[in-house]
Motif scaffolding. Structure first.
Motif, PDB file in Angstrom:
ATOM      1  N   SER A 181      -9.469   0.537  -2.684  1.00  0.00           N
ATOM      2  CA  SER A 181      -9.544   1.784  -1.914  1.00  0.00           C
ATOM      3  C   SER A 181      -8.214   2.528  -1.962  1.00  0.00           C
ATOM      4  CB  SER A 181      -9.918   1.476  -0.460  1.00  0.00           C
ATOM      5  OG  SER A 181     -11.167   0.815  -0.380  1.00  0.00           O
ATOM      6  N   THR A 182      -7.110   1.781  -1.900  1.00  0.00           N
ATOM      7  CA  THR A 182      -5.782   2.405  -1.986  1.00  0.00           C
ATOM      8  C   THR A 182      -5.564   3.020  -3.362  1.00  0.00           C
ATOM      9  OG1 THR A 182      -4.981   0.722  -0.448  1.00  0.00           O
ATOM     10  CG2 THR A 182      -3.335   2.023  -1.627  1.00  0.00           C
ATOM     11  N   LEU A 183      -5.988   2.323  -4.410  1.00  0.00           N
ATOM     12  CA  LEU A 183      -5.835   2.865  -5.764  1.00  0.00           C
ATOM     13  C   LEU A 183      -6.672   4.133  -5.956  1.00  0.00           C
ATOM     14  CD1 LEU A 183      -5.869  -0.416  -7.891  1.00  0.00           C
ATOM     15  CD2 LEU A 183      -3.923   1.054  -7.404  1.00  0.00           C
ATOM     16  N   TYR A 184      -7.883   4.156  -5.410  1.00  0.00           N
ATOM     17  CA  TYR A 184      -8.711   5.352  -5.498  1.00  0.00           C
ATOM     18  C   TYR A 184      -8.050   6.512  -4.765  1.00  0.00           C
ATOM     19  CZ  TYR A 184     -12.323   2.104  -7.062  1.00  0.00           C
ATOM     20  OH  TYR A 184     -13.032   1.155  -7.757  1.00  0.00           O
ATOM     21  N   ALA A 185      -7.430   6.232  -3.624  1.00  0.00           N
ATOM     22  CA  ALA A 185      -6.733   7.274  -2.874  1.00  0.00           C
ATOM     23  C   ALA A 185      -5.503   7.771  -3.625  1.00  0.00           C
ATOM     24  CB  ALA A 185      -6.335   6.754  -1.501  1.00  0.00           C
ATOM     25  N   SER A 186      -4.806   6.876  -4.312  1.00  0.00           N
ATOM     26  CA  SER A 186      -3.611   7.283  -5.064  1.00  0.00           C
ATOM     27  C   SER A 186      -3.966   8.159  -6.259  1.00  0.00           C
ATOM     28  CB  SER A 186      -2.846   6.047  -5.532  1.00  0.00           C
ATOM     29  OG  SER A 186      -3.615   5.285  -6.453  1.00  0.00           O
ATOM     30  N   GLU A 187      -5.163   8.000  -6.820  1.00  0.00           N
ATOM     31  CA  GLU A 187      -5.573   8.836  -7.952  1.00  0.00           C
ATOM     32  C   GLU A 187      -5.848  10.263  -7.524  1.00  0.00           C
ATOM     33  OE1 GLU A 187      -8.880   7.034  -9.812  1.00  0.00           O
ATOM     34  OE2 GLU A 187      -7.764   5.294 -10.552  1.00  0.00           O
ATOM     35  N   VAL A 188      -6.235  10.453  -6.269  1.00  0.00           N
ATOM     36  CA  VAL A 188      -6.545  11.796  -5.784  1.00  0.00           C
ATOM     37  C   VAL A 188      -5.271  12.605  -5.523  1.00  0.00           C
ATOM     38  CG1 VAL A 188      -7.621  13.072  -3.875  1.00  0.00           C
ATOM     39  CG2 VAL A 188      -8.733  11.040  -4.807  1.00  0.00           C
ATOM     40  N   ASN A 189      -4.196  11.919  -5.113  1.00  0.00           N
ATOM     41  CA  ASN A 189      -2.967  12.620  -4.740  1.00  0.00           C
ATOM     42  C   ASN A 189      -2.277  13.225  -5.953  1.00  0.00           C
ATOM     43  OD1 ASN A 189      -3.460  11.700  -2.170  1.00  0.00           O
ATOM     44  ND2 ASN A 189      -2.279   9.820  -2.469  1.00  0.00           N
ATOM     45  N   PHE A 217       0.831  -1.200   0.000  1.00  0.00           N
ATOM     46  CA  PHE A 217       0.000   0.000   0.000  1.00  0.00           C
ATOM     47  C   PHE A 217       0.868   1.253   0.000  1.00  0.00           C
ATOM     48  CE2 PHE A 217      -3.554  -2.490   2.336  1.00  0.00           C
ATOM     49  CZ  PHE A 217      -3.842  -3.140   1.153  1.00  0.00           C
ATOM     50  N   LYS A 218       1.992   1.204   0.682  1.00  0.00           N
ATOM     51  CA  LYS A 218       2.915   2.342   0.692  1.00  0.00           C
ATOM     52  C   LYS A 218       3.461   2.597  -0.702  1.00  0.00           C
ATOM     53  CE  LYS A 218       7.130   3.973   2.968  1.00  0.00           C
ATOM     54  NZ  LYS A 218       8.196   3.636   3.959  1.00  0.00           N
ATOM     55  N   ARG A 247       4.799  10.347   0.013  1.00  0.00           N
ATOM     56  CA  ARG A 247       4.183  11.526   0.620  1.00  0.00           C
ATOM     57  C   ARG A 247       2.999  11.157   1.502  1.00  0.00           C
ATOM     58  NH1 ARG A 247       1.692  16.742  -2.716  1.00  0.00           N
ATOM     59  NH2 ARG A 247       1.142  17.990  -0.869  1.00  0.00           N
ATOM     60  N   TYR A 248       2.216  10.182   1.082  1.00  0.00           N
ATOM     61  CA  TYR A 248       1.027   9.779   1.831  1.00  0.00           C
ATOM     62  C   TYR A 248       1.158   8.342   2.329  1.00  0.00           C
ATOM     63  CZ  TYR A 248      -0.975  13.903  -0.408  1.00  0.00           C
ATOM     64  OH  TYR A 248      -1.217  15.180  -0.841  1.00  0.00           O
ATOM     65  N   SER A 249       2.384   7.947   2.665  1.00  0.00           N
ATOM     66  CA  SER A 249       2.603   6.563   3.096  1.00  0.00           C
ATOM     67  C   SER A 249       1.930   6.257   4.437  1.00  0.00           C
ATOM     68  CB  SER A 249       4.105   6.288   3.206  1.00  0.00           C
ATOM     69  OG  SER A 249       4.710   7.185   4.136  1.00  0.00           O
ATOM     70  N   SER A 250       1.669   7.294   5.233  1.00  0.00           N
ATOM     71  CA  SER A 250       1.018   7.050   6.527  1.00  0.00           C
ATOM     72  C   SER A 250      -0.401   6.512   6.364  1.00  0.00           C
ATOM     73  CB  SER A 250       0.987   8.341   7.353  1.00  0.00           C
ATOM     74  OG  SER A 250       0.303   9.370   6.661  1.00  0.00           O
ATOM     75  N   LEU A 251      -1.033   6.785   5.208  1.00  0.00           N
ATOM     76  CA  LEU A 251      -2.371   6.242   4.962  1.00  0.00           C
ATOM     77  C   LEU A 251      -2.370   4.725   4.821  1.00  0.00           C
ATOM     78  CD1 LEU A 251      -3.952   8.784   2.428  1.00  0.00           C
ATOM     79  CD2 LEU A 251      -4.617   8.387   4.798  1.00  0.00           C
TER      80      LEU A 251
END
Length: 224
Positions: free
Chosen positions: A216-224, A58-59, A65-69
Motif C-alpha cells: 500500500s505504501t509503494l502504491y502511494a509512493s507511485e502516485v506522488n 514507510f517514511k 513531502r508525504y511522510s505524515s502518511l
C-alpha cells in the motif's frame, strides 16, 4: 463436507439476529489501555520499537513531502496484525480471512490514491503507464498491461491476505479433525505438528500484515 469445512469462517453467532463475530475486528483496542496507561513493559517496548521501525521505513518509501502518511500505514499494519493474531485464538472470528474485510481496506485506499493522482498529477499518471525505455511499437501493449495491473491491485491485496489466512486455518481445522480415534503415539505427533503449524501461522500473520502495508505504501509512493 466442503460446506461444513468452510462453515468455520462464516459469521454465525449473534444476539437477536445481529452478527457479533465482526466485533472481533476491534479486539485490538483492548491492548491500547495496557500500552498507553499501564507502566511500560517489555511487550510495550517491543511494540513501540516495531512501530518506530515501520514508521521510518514507510517514511523513506513515501519521501519527506508525504511522510505524515506513514502514520496511517503504520496504523493499518497494526489493525491487520491484531486481527490476524486474535484469529489464531480459539472461538475468535478471523475477519481478515474474509474478502469483505480485506476489500474494505484495499479498495477505498486504492480509489483514494487513484483520484488524488489523476486529479493532481495527471501527467505523471499518464507517464507511469509507459515505462521508460519502452520501444514505440510496444507502447500500446504496455499501456494496456499497466492499466490492467493497476486496476487489479486492490483485488490482489485483498485476495493475498484473505487466502493466506484461510489456508492456514483450513489446515489447522483439517488436522484437528483427524485427532479423534488416534492412538497415543499418533496423537502426540499430531499435536506436535499442530504446534509447528501454529508457529508458522503466527509468522504468516506478521508477514502478511507487513506485505499489505508495504505494498500500500509503494502504491502511494507511485502516485506522488
Amino acid at each position: 463436507m466442503m460446506s461444513s469445512l468452510f462453515s468455520v469462517f462464516e459469521p454465525s453467532s449473534g444476539i437477536l439476529n445481529l452478527s457479533l463475530n465482526w466485533l472481533s475486528t476491534f479486539l485490538g483496542f483492548l491492548c491500547l489501555p495496557y500500552i498507553y496507561w499501564v507502566a511500560p513493559s517489555r511487550w510495550s517496548f517491543l511494540w513501540g520499537q516495531i512501530m518506530s521501525f515501520l514508521y521510518m521505513e514507510f517514511k523513506l518509501l513515501l519521501g519527506t513531502r508525504y511522510s505524515s502518511l506513514s502514520l496511517f500505514f503504520v496504523s493499518l499494519f497494526g489493525l491487520i496484525v491484531f486481527n490476524n493474531f486474535f484469529g489464531l485464538l480459539p472461538y475468535v472470528f478471523t475477519s481478515s480471512s474474509h474478502l469483505v474485510m480485506t476489500l474494505t481496506l484495499s479498495l477505498p485506499l486504492w480509489l483514494t490514491l487513484m483520484v488524488y493522482g489523476w486529479v493532481n498529477h495527471t501527467e505523471h499518471m499518464f507517464a507511469h503507464l509507459v515505462p521508460q525505455g519502452t520501444p514505440t511499437v510496444l507502447m500500446p501493449f504496455m499501456v494496456v498491461i499497466e492499466t490492467i495491473s493497476n486496476v487489479i491491485r486492490p483485488g490482489t491485496l485483498a485476495v493475498r491476505l484473505a487466502a493466506n489466512m484461510i489456508a492456514g486455518h483450513l489446515l489447522l481445522t483439517l488436522l484437528g479433525g483427524t485427532g479423534v480415534g488416534l492412538g497415543a503415539v499418533l496423537l502426540s505427533f499430531l499435536v506436535f505438528c499442530q504446534i509447528l503449524l501454529l508457529i508458522l501461522e503466527s509468522a504468516v500473520a506478521v508477514i502478511q500484515s507487513y506485505v499489505f502495508a508495504v505494498l500500500s505504501t509503494l502504491y502511494a509512493s507511485e502516485v506522488n
